[in-house]
Design an enzyme around this catalytic site. Structure first.
Site, short mmCIF file in Angstrom:
data_model
loop_
_atom_site.label_atom_id
_atom_site.label_comp_id
_atom_site.label_asym_id
_atom_site.label_seq_id
_atom_site.Cartn_x
_atom_site.Cartn_y
_atom_site.Cartn_z
N LYS A 111 1.11 -1.39 -0.01
CA LYS A 111 0.25 0.02 0.07
C LYS A 111 0.44 0.68 -0.02
O LYS A 111 1.79 1.54 0.57
CB LYS A 111 -1.08 -0.09 1.12
CG LYS A 111 -2.08 0.75 1.24
CD LYS A 111 -3.20 0.66 2.37
CE LYS A 111 -3.35 2.40 2.39
NZ LYS A 111 -4.34 1.90 4.32
N HIS A 113 -0.66 4.30 0.69
CA HIS A 113 -1.30 5.91 0.61
C HIS A 113 -1.07 5.65 2.26
O HIS A 113 -1.75 4.32 2.33
CB HIS A 113 -2.42 5.87 -0.10
CG HIS A 113 -3.07 4.79 -0.31
ND1 HIS A 113 -3.21 4.14 -1.67
CD2 HIS A 113 -4.29 4.54 0.55
CE1 HIS A 113 -3.75 3.34 -1.12
NE2 HIS A 113 -4.97 4.06 -0.18
#
Length: 285
Positions: A111, A113
């Site tokens: 991921k 963000h």
């Protein structure tokens, strides 16, 4: 009054949850199997909580026996099916055994963000003791994929792997069982709540609603034929794994190790050309 053993109670739970069926199953591979395990049957809160409690009981048992450390930092379950196992096991260890332990699972893709990273839950740090949990093992592929991910995050100490069921199968490309191969390669114990032999033994003593045992004479006979074949064909593998000699169980249905050769760490050795069952043939999604 005799207290039912962990493997017996776990077999009852598998049957009650419709996660275990005895009978005559044809797998996608064409093999015939006298049993089938469907991990997808643990599909509600009660079942997954109970499953976590069984994992926690096994872990506590192994800590007492000295095979696992008492100061586990986090329980790791590989995505996706390992996620509920890690969470429910951590909850059960805390609520039922007074252990302060975290849970961790990996993302399939990193991921970039928000909180970012590859791991969810307790974040890994150098020196942490990590216990892996999974449902079953066919060839150890999932373990070999996840360990580099863990060690890329931090210099963790992987203290063991706990499975729901040890299918007591040998891999196609090794003279060791899948469990023994992982133990040898990575140096940590691979433990199971129950193995296939214990499940069949329990199934002979657990009855259906109409009073008949789950493991009928026909199923028992088919299983004993496989057991006899495994016993005869694994002699060479046993000698290779245990050249100094040791306990070698016979091909009867009784006891934990009957019908298999037991290596120095308790691992089972069977022939590569025939497996008792390959549940992944039925569970591929």
């Amino acid at each position: 009054m005799t207290i039912a053993t962990l493997d017996h109670r776990f077999t009852e739970f598998l049957l009650e949850s419709n996660a275990l069926k005895f009978g005559d199953f044809t797998l996608k591979s064409g093999r015939q199997s006298p049993y089938f395990i469907n991990a997808g049957a643990f599909n509600d809160g009660r079942k997954i909580a109970t499953l976590g409690a069984f994992y926690a009981e096994k872990i506590a048992e192994e800590i007492k026996a000295g095979r696992l450390p008492h100061d586990i930092d986090t329980v790791f379950g590989p995505a996706y099916k390992g996620i509920p196992l890690a969470v429910s096991t951590a909850i059960a260890l805390t609520s039922g055994h007074g252990m302060q332990v975290g849970y961790t699972f990996d993302r399939k893709e990193k991921k970039d963000h928000g909180d970012g990273g590859m791991m969810v839950g307790t974040q890994l740090a150098d020196g942490m003791k990590v216990l892996l949990v999974d449902d079953v093992m066919t060839a150890g592929t999932a373990v070999r994929e996840v360990i580099p991910k863990l060690r890329a995050e931090a210099d963790v100490d992987i203290v063991g792997l706990v499975l729901s069921v040890d299918r007591m199968e040998k891999t196609k490309d090794s003279d060791l069982s899948a469990v023994a191969a992982v133990e040898k390669e990575f140096g940590f114990p691979v433990l199971a709540i129950a193995n296939v032999r214990e499940i069949f033994e329990a199934g002979r003593n657990i009855v259906t609603a109409d009073g008949q045992p789950y493991v009928t004479d026909a199923i028992k006979s088919a299983t004993e034929e496989l057991t006899q074949m495994f016993y005869q064909m694994s002699e060479k593998l046993y000698q290779q794994a245990n050249p100094q000699g040791g306990a070698q169980a016979g091909p009867d249905m009784g006891g934990q190790n009957g019908g298999a050769q037991t290596g120095p760490n308790g691992q089972q050795y069977y022939d590569a050309d025939y497996k008792v069952v390959d549940d992944d043939d039925n569970n591929k999604k």
